[in-house]
Design a protein around this motif. Structure first.
Motif, PDB file in Angstrom:
ATOM      1  N   ARG A  67       0.799  -1.014  -0.025  1.00  0.00           N
ATOM      2  CA  ARG A  67       0.013   0.149   0.162  1.00  0.00           C
ATOM      3  C   ARG A  67       0.816   1.294   0.131  1.00  0.00           C
ATOM      4  N   MET A  68       1.931   1.307   0.934  1.00  0.00           N
ATOM      5  CA  MET A  68       2.774   2.428   1.123  1.00  0.00           C
ATOM      6  C   MET A  68       3.380   2.544  -0.466  1.00  0.00           C
ATOM      7  N   ALA A  69       3.974   1.331  -0.956  1.00  0.00           N
ATOM      8  CA  ALA A  69       4.825   1.571  -2.276  1.00  0.00           C
ATOM      9  C   ALA A  69       3.775   1.860  -3.519  1.00  0.00           C
ATOM     10  N   GLY A  70       2.629   1.466  -3.288  1.00  0.00           N
ATOM     11  CA  GLY A  70       1.832   1.576  -4.605  1.00  0.00           C
ATOM     12  C   GLY A  70       1.973   0.740  -5.779  1.00  0.00           C
ATOM     13  N   ALA A  71       2.652  -0.584  -5.169  1.00  0.00           N
ATOM     14  CA  ALA A  71       3.029  -1.689  -6.298  1.00  0.00           C
ATOM     15  C   ALA A  71       2.777  -2.751  -5.725  1.00  0.00           C
ATOM     16  N   ARG A  72       2.679  -3.867  -6.308  1.00  0.00           N
ATOM     17  CA  ARG A  72       2.783  -5.201  -5.793  1.00  0.00           C
ATOM     18  C   ARG A  72       4.224  -5.678  -5.783  1.00  0.00           C
ATOM     19  N   PHE A  73       4.669  -6.505  -5.119  1.00  0.00           N
ATOM     20  CA  PHE A  73       6.103  -6.946  -5.306  1.00  0.00           C
ATOM     21  C   PHE A  73       6.300  -8.122  -5.032  1.00  0.00           C
ATOM     22  N   THR A  74       5.960  -8.820  -5.857  1.00  0.00           N
ATOM     23  CA  THR A  74       6.394 -10.546  -5.899  1.00  0.00           C
ATOM     24  C   THR A  74       7.338 -10.576  -7.294  1.00  0.00           C
ATOM     25  N   PRO A  75       8.413 -11.260  -7.085  1.00  0.00           N
ATOM     26  CA  PRO A  75       8.899 -12.156  -5.785  1.00  0.00           C
ATOM     27  C   PRO A  75       9.496 -11.303  -4.925  1.00  0.00           C
ATOM     28  N   ALA A  76      10.084 -12.251  -3.769  1.00  0.00           N
ATOM     29  CA  ALA A  76      10.712 -11.651  -2.738  1.00  0.00           C
ATOM     30  C   ALA A  76      12.167 -12.169  -2.274  1.00  0.00           C
ATOM     31  N   PHE A  77      13.020 -11.623  -1.624  1.00  0.00           N
ATOM     32  CA  PHE A  77      14.157 -12.143  -1.130  1.00  0.00           C
ATOM     33  C   PHE A  77      13.774 -12.274   0.312  1.00  0.00           C
ATOM     34  N   VAL A  78      13.972 -13.597   0.889  1.00  0.00           N
ATOM     35  CA  VAL A  78      13.210 -13.980   1.966  1.00  0.00           C
ATOM     36  C   VAL A  78      14.378 -14.367   2.992  1.00  0.00           C
ATOM     37  N   SER A  79      14.248 -13.963   4.236  1.00  0.00           N
ATOM     38  CA  SER A  79      15.453 -14.241   5.382  1.00  0.00           C
ATOM     39  C   SER A  79      15.090 -15.754   5.737  1.00  0.00           C
ATOM     40  N   VAL A  80      16.228 -16.552   6.017  1.00  0.00           N
ATOM     41  CA  VAL A  80      15.906 -17.913   6.827  1.00  0.00           C
ATOM     42  C   VAL A  80      16.833 -17.808   8.151  1.00  0.00           C
ATOM     43  N   SER A  81      16.469 -18.664   9.070  1.00  0.00           N
ATOM     44  CA  SER A  81      16.937 -18.694  10.148  1.00  0.00           C
ATOM     45  C   SER A  81      17.004 -19.904  10.996  1.00  0.00           C
ATOM     46  N   GLY A  82      17.521 -20.122  12.317  1.00  0.00           N
ATOM     47  CA  GLY A  82      17.061 -21.222  12.900  1.00  0.00           C
ATOM     48  C   GLY A  82      18.475 -22.302  12.986  1.00  0.00           C
ATOM     49  N   GLU A  83      18.206 -22.970  14.371  1.00  0.00           N
ATOM     50  CA  GLU A  83      19.403 -23.666  14.553  1.00  0.00           C
ATOM     51  C   GLU A  83      19.845 -24.892  13.620  1.00  0.00           C
ATOM     52  N   HIS A  84      18.777 -25.281  12.685  1.00  0.00           N
ATOM     53  CA  HIS A  84      18.913 -26.384  11.959  1.00  0.00           C
ATOM     54  C   HIS A  84      20.058 -26.131  10.922  1.00  0.00           C
ATOM     55  N   ILE A  85      20.428 -24.831  10.712  1.00  0.00           N
ATOM     56  CA  ILE A  85      21.217 -24.175   9.441  1.00  0.00           C
ATOM     57  C   ILE A  85      22.697 -24.556   9.775  1.00  0.00           C
ATOM     58  N   ALA A  86      23.321 -25.314   9.115  1.00  0.00           N
ATOM     59  CA  ALA A  86      24.828 -25.472   8.995  1.00  0.00           C
ATOM     60  C   ALA A  86      25.667 -24.727   8.270  1.00  0.00           C
TER      61      ALA A  86
END
Ligand SMILES: Nc1ncnc2c1ncn2[C@@H]1O[C@H](COP(=O)(O)OP(=O)(O)OP(=O)(O)O)[C@@H](O)[C@H]1O
Ligand SMILES: [Mg+2]
Length: 413
Positions: A67-86
């Motif tokens: 709404r703020m950007a006045g545009a749709r924004f797909t696709p996205a860069f998405v963060s991942v986290s968690g102890e499972h990451i090696a």
């Protein structure tokens, strides 16, 4: 239709989901055009445990940002986290057997592929990043971009990050169900570092610690690249819970106390400073010395510092980080935390926030939004990397690895 040059970042954190849209100008600079946040109730320690709650939080945050950007924004860069990451380091070696021995982009993709093959994850894990750090041509290290050089043997040192396939699939599912596509998953500390570290700090040797709500994520950068990363399952929520238990006060009250009058160590509370604490189910406050609150906060911070020290040792570069530690994530706002970290770890420490970024809202310039801003900046960089790649002759399969390569080259530029 997405706006031309629009890049979207989606940080799915333990306490909040944040969506940011940025526009990239001719010089590759990012300008924030939209931002939305929503409380996150579907994660524990960086991992999705409730799909519906997470999807809802993503939808809310994205809707606000769009709404703020006045545009749709797909696709996205998405963060991942968690102890499972090696994470691990791997080396690839290939021969450049053509008669002229001039290294081509195809040789780079072959050597990066060789590094990947040397560290193939078990079948229950997926590759998140393969980040080429340093190339060697005929034994000579320190080569940033080997394309065009002459050599008979090409080697690469790469940092490899993997995660449990099922946990990553849940993140992708949430994003898709919320109506977006995942352009790329990015390790949280890598995204945060993008927003807060200078190129000089990356080169010199610097640690980023993103102390969020449910996790503390770490990235060690040396020689311009990531050489060690880890996600620890402890963060600001644990501090809040300690305060709630220690002072017998509701969690919401403990959170307010931490933010308003908390500090990293009892020494930071002046003699005679008093605070008001509400009991559970009681409207009359107790008056306590502020020092008592800080005495509850310190042991948890001390635990986080011990874990950080152990990770630095594990990285093998504990003695080689003249750039010190840069603290970000919401818990980096705790009064006195940088001083505490510096004394505890015996290295320089500073708070880090995306405070140089420009755009429609000043709100992004907080350590809480380092990851989301960094995702957009990485996205902007990747887009220029892709352009470079199309001019070369990289094979389609090597696209993902080569993006990282061009990122590394651009970082060094
Ligand atoms: N001024 C402040 N002082 C101390 N702590 C704060 C302050 N402001 C926010 N926090 C804490 O920061 C934490 C949230 O940080 P952040 O938004 O970086 O986490 P997150 O990204 O949602 O979680 P994670 O990265 O662990 O998945 C909360 O625990 C909150 O209490
Ligand atoms: Mg976070």
């Amino acid at each position: 239709m997405p706006k031309k040059g629009l890049v979207a970042g989606l940080d799915i954190g333990t306490t909040k989901v944040c969506a940011i849209a940025g526009e990239v100008d001719e010089d590759g600079e990012v300008h924030i055009v939209g931002m939305g946040t929503s409380p996150s109730l579907g994660l524990r320690k960086g991992v999705v445990v409730d799909l519906d709650a997470t999807i809802k939080a993503i939808e809310d945050a994205v809707e606000r940002a769009e709404r703020m950007a006045g545009a749709r924004f797909t696709p996205a860069f998405v963060s991942v986290s968690g102890e499972h990451i090696a994470s691990a380091n791997s080396r690839g070696i290939v021969a450049v057997s053509r008669s002229d021995h001039e290294i081509e982009p195809g040789d780079v993709s072959r050597v990066v592929e060789a590094a990947r093959m040397n560290a193939l994850p078990p079948s229950d894990r997926d590759l998140i990043h393969l980040l080429p750090r340093d190339f060697m041509v005929d034994g000579q290290d320190g080569v940033r971009n080997p394309v065009g050089m002459f050599g008979a043997r090409l080697e690469v040192d790469a940092h490899i990050v993997t995660g449990l396939a099922t946990i990553l699939a849940n993140v992708v599912k949430c994003v898709q169900e919320a109506g977006l596509e995942v352009e790329e998953l990015v390790l949280e500390p890598l995204a945060s570092a993008e927003a807060i570290l200078s190129p000089a700090e990356r080169e010199l040797g610097t640690v980023v610690a993103d102390i969020g709500g449910g996790t503390t994520s770490i990235g060690v950068f040396v020689g311009g690249g990531l050489i060690h990363s880890a996600i620890l399952p402890v963060g600001g929520t644990h501090i809040t819970n300690d305060i709630a238990v220690g002072l017998r006060t509701p969690v919401s009250e403990a959170e307010k106390l931490k933010i308003r009058v908390g500090a990293a160590s009892p020494h930071m509370a002046a003699e005679g400073e008093l605070i008001e604490v509400f009991n559970v189910g009681d409207r009359t406050p107790r008056i306590l010395p502020r020092r008592v609150l800080c005495e509850i906060i310190e042991p948890r911070l001390s635990e986080i510092m011990s874990l950080l020290r152990a990770e630095l040792r594990r990285s093998g570069y504990g003695h080689l980080i003249p750039g010190g530690i840069v603290l970000t994530g919401g818990t980096a706002l705790l009064q006195g935390i940088a001083q505490y970290a510096s004394e505890n770890l015996e290295i320089p420490a500073r708070p880090g926030a995306p405070d140089h970024v420009t755009g429609v809202t000043e709100a992004v310039r907080s350590p809480i939004y380092s990851t989301a801003v960094g995702l957009v900046q990485i996205g902007a960089r990747e887009r220029s990397g892709m352009r470079l790649l199309r001019q070369g002759n990289g094979s389609k399969g090597a696209m993902g690895w080569l993006r990282g390569f061009f990122r590394a080259v651009l970082q060094g530029a």
